[in-house]
Design a protein around this motif. Structure first.
Motif, short mmCIF file in Angstrom:
data_model
loop_
_atom_site.label_atom_id
_atom_site.label_comp_id
_atom_site.label_asym_id
_atom_site.label_seq_id
_atom_site.Cartn_x
_atom_site.Cartn_y
_atom_site.Cartn_z
N PRO A 269 18.32 -12.43 21.18
CA PRO A 269 18.95 -12.38 22.44
C PRO A 269 18.92 -11.22 23.23
CG PRO A 269 20.52 -12.24 20.51
CD PRO A 269 19.07 -12.63 20.01
N ILE A 270 18.94 -10.13 22.62
CA ILE A 270 18.66 -8.60 23.24
C ILE A 270 17.22 -8.84 23.99
CG2 ILE A 270 18.69 -6.33 23.10
CD1 ILE A 270 20.38 -6.61 20.47
N ILE A 271 16.09 -9.34 23.39
CA ILE A 271 14.75 -9.43 23.97
C ILE A 271 15.12 -10.23 25.19
CG2 ILE A 271 12.58 -10.46 23.81
CD1 ILE A 271 12.89 -9.73 20.92
N LEU A 272 15.82 -11.54 25.35
CA LEU A 272 16.01 -12.25 26.29
C LEU A 272 16.72 -11.74 27.50
CD1 LEU A 272 16.17 -15.72 24.77
CD2 LEU A 272 14.28 -14.92 26.28
N ILE B 272 27.10 -15.05 28.51
CA ILE B 272 28.33 -15.70 28.06
C ILE B 272 28.46 -17.01 28.83
CG2 ILE B 272 30.95 -15.93 28.13
CD1 ILE B 272 30.74 -12.66 28.34
N ALA B 273 27.97 -17.13 29.96
CA ALA B 273 27.98 -18.60 30.84
C ALA B 273 26.97 -19.46 29.95
CB ALA B 273 27.54 -18.28 32.07
N GLU C 21 24.62 -6.24 44.45
CA GLU C 21 24.63 -7.15 43.20
C GLU C 21 25.33 -6.44 42.19
OE1 GLU C 21 20.72 -4.76 43.10
OE2 GLU C 21 22.10 -5.71 44.57
N VAL C 22 25.60 -5.29 41.90
CA VAL C 22 26.28 -4.47 40.87
C VAL C 22 27.61 -5.03 40.77
CG1 VAL C 22 26.92 -2.25 40.27
CG2 VAL C 22 24.46 -2.63 40.79
N ILE C 23 28.32 -4.89 42.15
CA ILE C 23 29.67 -5.32 42.18
C ILE C 23 29.90 -6.59 41.81
CG2 ILE C 23 31.57 -5.74 43.89
CD1 ILE C 23 30.37 -3.38 45.75
N THR C 24 29.07 -7.65 42.50
CA THR C 24 29.50 -9.08 42.18
C THR C 24 28.88 -9.40 40.73
OG1 THR C 24 27.25 -9.62 43.04
CG2 THR C 24 29.15 -9.96 44.60
N SER C 25 28.14 -8.94 40.13
CA SER C 25 27.65 -9.02 38.67
C SER C 25 28.78 -8.48 37.82
CB SER C 25 26.33 -8.83 38.41
OG SER C 25 26.26 -7.23 38.77
N ILE C 26 29.25 -7.34 38.02
CA ILE C 26 30.25 -6.89 37.11
C ILE C 26 31.54 -8.10 37.14
CG2 ILE C 26 32.12 -5.15 36.93
CD1 ILE C 26 29.88 -2.98 37.66
N MET C 27 31.97 -8.18 38.44
CA MET C 27 32.97 -9.23 38.52
C MET C 27 32.52 -10.44 37.72
SD MET C 27 35.44 -7.47 39.97
CE MET C 27 34.78 -5.99 39.37
N LEU C 28 31.54 -11.12 37.77
CA LEU C 28 31.15 -12.23 37.35
C LEU C 28 31.08 -12.19 35.72
CD1 LEU C 28 28.72 -13.81 39.50
CD2 LEU C 28 30.59 -14.95 38.80
N ASN C 29 31.09 -10.80 35.07
CA ASN C 29 31.01 -10.65 33.60
C ASN C 29 32.39 -11.00 33.15
OD1 ASN C 29 28.37 -9.75 33.45
ND2 ASN C 29 28.70 -7.66 33.52
N PHE D 239 33.54 -7.42 25.46
CA PHE D 239 32.22 -8.03 25.63
C PHE D 239 31.52 -7.73 24.16
CE2 PHE D 239 33.16 -6.83 29.93
CZ PHE D 239 32.95 -8.42 30.53
N GLU D 240 30.55 -8.90 23.85
CA GLU D 240 29.85 -8.94 22.66
C GLU D 240 28.71 -7.89 22.67
OE1 GLU D 240 29.21 -12.88 22.24
OE2 GLU D 240 30.45 -13.14 20.20
N ASN D 241 28.38 -7.46 23.96
CA ASN D 241 27.38 -6.54 24.39
C ASN D 241 25.82 -7.07 24.25
OD1 ASN D 241 29.15 -4.48 25.17
ND2 ASN D 241 29.17 -3.60 23.32
#
Length: 375
Positions: free
Chosen positions: A64-67, A90-91, A140-148, A293-295
């Motif tokens: 999963p880390i490679i992907l 996660i999604a 994208e940094v702001i929106t992607s952090i919120m989506l995390n 988060f599982e990281n």
């Protein structure tokens, strides 16, 4: 001297130097903490290579880390910083569970549908980031952090919902066995399978004692696909052109907005694929309530940095990470040193990778000195 300068200018040299400094800093920390670094590193490498099942588990850990690393690297090549790989991962797990629990078809149909559901989940999260960036200019940094965080709480909501909650647990129901992408899951656990595998201890350890699955093969295929897309296709040229210079790309007739959305859709789909393969390929084949988060996505950021955003480099960087994370458990068990030592090592490697531009500069200076001495 010329040969040394050429070697120092190669990107792989900078990465190897960063890894070396990572081990050096970890050794210093171990000494200061009162542990023997040679004994600790010996335990680390034994925990990675000494048994077939260890090697198998490292590959499973790395997949999963490679992907997710490939997801971040791809986005970076198109001029985007995909810090939302964690939420997209996660999604992917959530959407795979939503479909895999309720649907129970023949494996030939079930597996593609469940995996594609995870890909769709990741693409949806990535696509939202791309859409907001393209249409409204939201970074994208702001929106992607919120989506995390939205992904994390969505996972917890699904786990605790009546339709998916596993009684007397903090986990969801597992996906149906027809969804599994493991290697011979039923046969290797049967009396016939055990009878065949038992005489071959290494094969028995690798197949029966680990969740060996087809994930690593799919990851390698996706690395090849992304490489071809980026460097051997018209679409890849457009995506990279937008990443290099958005204004110039738009002036030349490239649809910048569409390519931003497409880039994040693809990046999200890769992270979603990682989540889907984690559900179908490893136990417990479901999702659990997340306190943090599982990281898997955040580790992908480090993998992409170490790989220099090279799709092929993500494979090797991911295996390095998988080895450190899995083998690091042995450091605590054998030496008694805390596993935080491994995190310090990883952080140091990433830190020095960020300084890799210094190495070519030093190489140029060495080259100039060599020329001056020759004259």
């Amino acid at each position: 001297m010329k040969t040394l300068v050429k070697i120092l200018k190669k990107p792989i040299t900078s990465t190897l130097i960063a890894v070396l400094f990572g081990f050096l800093v970890a050794a210093i920390v171990l000494i200061l903490a009162g542990y023997n670094p040679i004994q600790a590193f010996s335990a680390l490498f034994n925990g990675i290579f000494s048994k077939p099942k260890y090697i198998s588990n490292v590959i499973i850990k790395a997949t999963p880390i490679i992907l997710t690393g490939l997801s971040v690297a791809f986005a970076y090549k198109t001029g985007l910083f995909n810090i939302g790989a964690e939420g997209q991962y996660i999604a992917g797990t959530v959407f795979s569970v939503l479909v895999g629990v309720k649907l129970d078809l023949a494996p030939v149909f079930q597996i593609p549908i469940v995996v594609l559901a995870g890909v769709l989940g990741g693409a949806l999260f990535g696509g939202m980031v791309g859409l907001l960036k393209a249409r409204f200019g939201i970074h994208e940094v702001i929106t992607s952090i919120m989506l995390n965080w939205i992904g994390l709480y969505l996972c917890n909501f699904i786990v605790n919902s009546e339709a998916y909650h596993k009684p007397n647990s903090t986990a969801s129901l597992p996906v149906n066995t027809s969804s599994y992408t493991m290697l011979l899951p039923q046969w290797k656990a049967s009396p016939e399978g055990i009878a065949v595998l038992k005489p071959h201890q290494w094969l028995y350890d690798m197949l029966v004692r680990t969740d060996v699955n087809f994930g690593i093969l799919i990851a390698i295929v996706m690395v090849a696909v992304i490489w071809v897309l980026l460097y051997r296709s018209t679409k890849g040229y457009e995506l990279r052109a937008v990443g290099f210079n958005r204004d110039a790309a738009e002036f030349s007739g490239i649809n910048v907005s569409r390519n931003i959305i497409d880039a994040m859709l693809i990046a999200g789909a890769l992270s979603g694929l990682a989540g889907a393969l984690a559900i179908t390929g490893t136990a417990p084949h479901g999702i659990s309530t997340l306190a943090a988060f599982e990281n898997n996505g955040f580790n992908g950021l480090s993998v992409a940095l170490i790989a220099g955003s090279s799709p092929v480099g993500c494979v090797f960087a991911g295996l390095l990470f998988g080895g450190l994370l899995y083998g690091g458990q042995s450091v605590q068990q054998v030496v008694g040193a805390p596993t935080e030592i491994i995190n310090i090592m990883i952080g140091t490697i990433v830190f020095f990778v960020a300084l890799t531009r210094i190495v070519p500069i030093l190489a140029d200076r060495l080259g100039k000195r060599g020329t001056e001495h020759a004259n």
